[in-house]
Design a protein around this motif. Structure first.
Motif, PDB file in Angstrom:
ATOM      1  N   SER A 115       0.818  -1.213   0.000  1.00 59.52           N
ATOM      2  CA  SER A 115       0.000   0.000   0.000  1.00 59.52           C
ATOM      3  C   SER A 115       0.857   1.270   0.000  1.00 59.52           C
ATOM      4  N   GLY A 116       2.201   1.121   0.039  1.00 62.03           N
ATOM      5  CA  GLY A 116       3.083   2.278  -0.056  1.00 62.03           C
ATOM      6  C   GLY A 116       3.571   2.839   1.269  1.00 62.03           C
ATOM      7  N   ASP A 117       3.227   2.201   2.395  1.00 60.14           N
ATOM      8  CA  ASP A 117       3.672   2.681   3.702  1.00 60.14           C
ATOM      9  C   ASP A 117       5.123   2.266   3.952  1.00 60.14           C
ATOM     10  N   GLU A 118       5.909   3.183   4.528  1.00 63.89           N
ATOM     11  CA  GLU A 118       7.298   2.873   4.849  1.00 63.89           C
ATOM     12  C   GLU A 118       7.355   1.923   6.040  1.00 63.89           C
ATOM     13  N   ARG A 119       8.304   0.995   5.998  1.00 57.76           N
ATOM     14  CA  ARG A 119       8.487   0.014   7.058  1.00 57.76           C
ATOM     15  C   ARG A 119       9.965  -0.122   7.403  1.00 57.76           C
ATOM     16  N   PHE A 120      10.234  -0.889   8.450  1.00 60.02           N
ATOM     17  CA  PHE A 120      11.583  -1.128   8.946  1.00 60.02           C
ATOM     18  C   PHE A 120      12.446  -1.763   7.854  1.00 60.02           C
ATOM     19  N   SER A 121      13.629  -1.186   7.604  1.00 61.00           N
ATOM     20  CA  SER A 121      14.457  -1.704   6.515  1.00 61.00           C
ATOM     21  C   SER A 121      15.937  -1.797   6.868  1.00 61.00           C
ATOM     22  N   ARG A 122      16.236  -2.088   8.120  1.00 55.69           N
ATOM     23  CA  ARG A 122      17.632  -2.257   8.518  1.00 55.69           C
ATOM     24  C   ARG A 122      18.234  -3.410   7.729  1.00 55.69           C
ATOM     25  N   PRO A 123      19.465  -3.244   7.237  1.00 56.20           N
ATOM     26  CA  PRO A 123      20.076  -4.322   6.444  1.00 56.20           C
ATOM     27  C   PRO A 123      20.207  -5.627   7.228  1.00 56.20           C
ATOM     28  N   CYS A 124      20.037  -6.739   6.522  1.00 54.64           N
ATOM     29  CA  CYS A 124      20.230  -8.051   7.134  1.00 54.64           C
ATOM     30  C   CYS A 124      21.724  -8.247   7.412  1.00 54.64           C
ATOM     31  N   ASN A 125      22.060  -9.317   8.091  1.00 54.67           N
ATOM     32  CA  ASN A 125      23.459  -9.566   8.454  1.00 54.67           C
ATOM     33  C   ASN A 125      24.379  -9.635   7.240  1.00 54.67           C
ATOM     34  N   ARG A 126      23.940 -10.339   6.185  1.00 53.98           N
ATOM     35  CA  ARG A 126      24.785 -10.462   4.989  1.00 53.98           C
ATOM     36  C   ARG A 126      24.982  -9.111   4.312  1.00 53.98           C
ATOM     37  N   CYS A 127      23.925  -8.327   4.205  1.00 52.24           N
ATOM     38  CA  CYS A 127      24.036  -7.015   3.568  1.00 52.24           C
ATOM     39  C   CYS A 127      24.867  -6.059   4.420  1.00 52.24           C
ATOM     40  N   GLU A 128      24.669  -6.130   5.733  1.00 53.83           N
ATOM     41  CA  GLU A 128      25.449  -5.295   6.641  1.00 53.83           C
ATOM     42  C   GLU A 128      26.938  -5.583   6.481  1.00 53.83           C
ATOM     43  N   LYS A 129      27.283  -6.846   6.416  1.00 55.21           N
ATOM     44  CA  LYS A 129      28.681  -7.240   6.232  1.00 55.21           C
ATOM     45  C   LYS A 129      29.215  -6.721   4.896  1.00 55.21           C
ATOM     46  N   ALA A 130      28.422  -6.854   3.842  1.00 57.21           N
ATOM     47  CA  ALA A 130      28.843  -6.375   2.520  1.00 57.21           C
ATOM     48  C   ALA A 130      29.043  -4.862   2.519  1.00 57.21           C
ATOM     49  N   LEU A 131      28.162  -4.128   3.200  1.00 58.53           N
ATOM     50  CA  LEU A 131      28.288  -2.668   3.267  1.00 58.53           C
ATOM     51  C   LEU A 131      29.559  -2.269   4.016  1.00 58.53           C
ATOM     52  N   ILE A 132      29.841  -2.944   5.112  1.00 59.86           N
ATOM     53  CA  ILE A 132      31.041  -2.651   5.889  1.00 59.86           C
ATOM     54  C   ILE A 132      32.292  -2.967   5.071  1.00 59.86           C
ATOM     55  N   GLU A 133      32.303  -4.137   4.422  1.00 59.33           N
ATOM     56  CA  GLU A 133      33.459  -4.529   3.611  1.00 59.33           C
ATOM     57  C   GLU A 133      33.681  -3.587   2.437  1.00 59.33           C
ATOM     58  N   ALA A 134      32.603  -3.008   1.904  1.00 58.42           N
ATOM     59  CA  ALA A 134      32.717  -2.076   0.782  1.00 58.42           C
ATOM     60  C   ALA A 134      33.208  -0.697   1.228  1.00 58.42           C
ATOM     61  N   GLY A 135      33.218  -0.456   2.544  1.00 61.65           N
ATOM     62  CA  GLY A 135      33.699   0.829   3.048  1.00 61.65           C
ATOM     63  C   GLY A 135      32.641   1.907   3.151  1.00 61.65           C
ATOM     64  N   VAL A 136      31.374   1.498   3.172  1.00 57.17           N
ATOM     65  CA  VAL A 136      30.283   2.459   3.322  1.00 57.17           C
ATOM     66  C   VAL A 136      30.426   3.156   4.668  1.00 57.17           C
ATOM     67  N   LYS A 137      30.311   4.483   4.643  1.00 57.45           N
ATOM     68  CA  LYS A 137      30.512   5.277   5.852  1.00 57.45           C
ATOM     69  C   LYS A 137      29.253   5.367   6.704  1.00 57.45           C
ATOM     70  N   ARG A 138      28.091   5.430   6.061  1.00 62.77           N
ATOM     71  CA  ARG A 138      26.841   5.669   6.798  1.00 62.77           C
ATOM     72  C   ARG A 138      25.690   4.979   6.081  1.00 62.77           C
ATOM     73  N   VAL A 139      24.766   4.440   6.860  1.00 61.69           N
ATOM     74  CA  VAL A 139      23.562   3.820   6.311  1.00 61.69           C
ATOM     75  C   VAL A 139      22.366   4.483   6.965  1.00 61.69           C
ATOM     76  N   VAL A 140      21.432   4.948   6.155  1.00 61.58           N
ATOM     77  CA  VAL A 140      20.192   5.561   6.629  1.00 61.58           C
ATOM     78  C   VAL A 140      19.054   4.688   6.139  1.00 61.58           C
ATOM     79  N   TYR A 141      18.147   4.301   7.048  1.00 66.82           N
ATOM     80  CA  TYR A 141      17.059   3.422   6.624  1.00 66.82           C
ATOM     81  C   TYR A 141      15.772   3.786   7.330  1.00 66.82           C
ATOM     82  N   THR A 142      14.669   3.404   6.716  1.00 62.73           N
ATOM     83  CA  THR A 142      13.346   3.670   7.289  1.00 62.73           C
ATOM     84  C   THR A 142      13.077   2.685   8.408  1.00 62.73           C
ATOM     85  N   VAL A 143      12.272   3.131   9.391  1.00 61.52           N
ATOM     86  CA  VAL A 143      11.881   2.236  10.478  1.00 61.52           C
ATOM     87  C   VAL A 143      10.375   2.106  10.607  1.00 61.52           C
ATOM     88  N   GLY A 144       9.624   2.765   9.793  1.00 62.90           N
ATOM     89  CA  GLY A 144       8.179   2.563   9.855  1.00 62.90           C
ATOM     90  C   GLY A 144       7.356   3.783   9.876  1.00 62.90           C
TER      91      GLY A 144
END
Length: 144
Positions: A115-144
């Motif tokens: 229906s288009g409502d924003e929800r919690f979108s914290r990266p999963c463990n695998r994605c979090e690891k990939a973001l850290i390994e890639a050198g991403v400085k900051r992650v901003v995500y919706t929580v609902g």
């Protein structure tokens, strides 16, 4: 590194090894909100059950975007209560695959309902690891 954006009640997380403590919810500038809005529009275009979009930004420029999608619809069926990471490509991984160098970037991630409502979108463990390994400085995500 990870910032929660949204209207859900504040929750404390136990940080995993290698992850910075989650800060309090923060207000976004208009520019930052526009990047998150792009992630929301991308998420709306996903054909997956859980609709996620990701935008990688450095220095005010969008470097790459990604959306979660089916990897291969010809895989054998998996019961709905069993997670199989081979079935989908997550939005964060899709976006990272489209950028040459993600060091020092900010990634904006959004999840929306059908229906288009924003929800919690914290990266999963695998994605979090990939973001850290890639050198991403900051992650901003919706929580609902």
């Amino acid at each position: 590194m990870f910032d929660e954006i949204g209207s859900a009640p504040q929750t404390r997380y136990k940080p995993r090894a290698g992850v910075v403590q989650f800060p309090e919810k923060t207000a976004l500038s208009n520019r930052q909100r526009s990047y998150l809005d792009i992630a929301v529009r991308l998420a709306e275009s996903s054909d997956a059950s859980f609709k996620h979009g990701a935008v990688i930004v450095r220095g005010g420029s969008v470097l790459a975007v990604g959306v979660n999608k089916w990897k291969n619809r010809d895989l054998p069926p998996t019961p709905p209560d069993v997670y199989n990471p081979d079935i989908t490509v997550h939005a964060e991984i899709d976006a990272l695959s489209r950028v040459k160098d993600a060091r020092g970037t900010t990634v904006y991630i959004a999840r929306v309902t059908r229906s288009g409502d924003e929800r919690f979108s914290r990266p999963c463990n695998r994605c979090e690891k990939a973001l850290i390994e890639a050198g991403v400085k900051r992650v901003v995500y919706t929580v609902g």
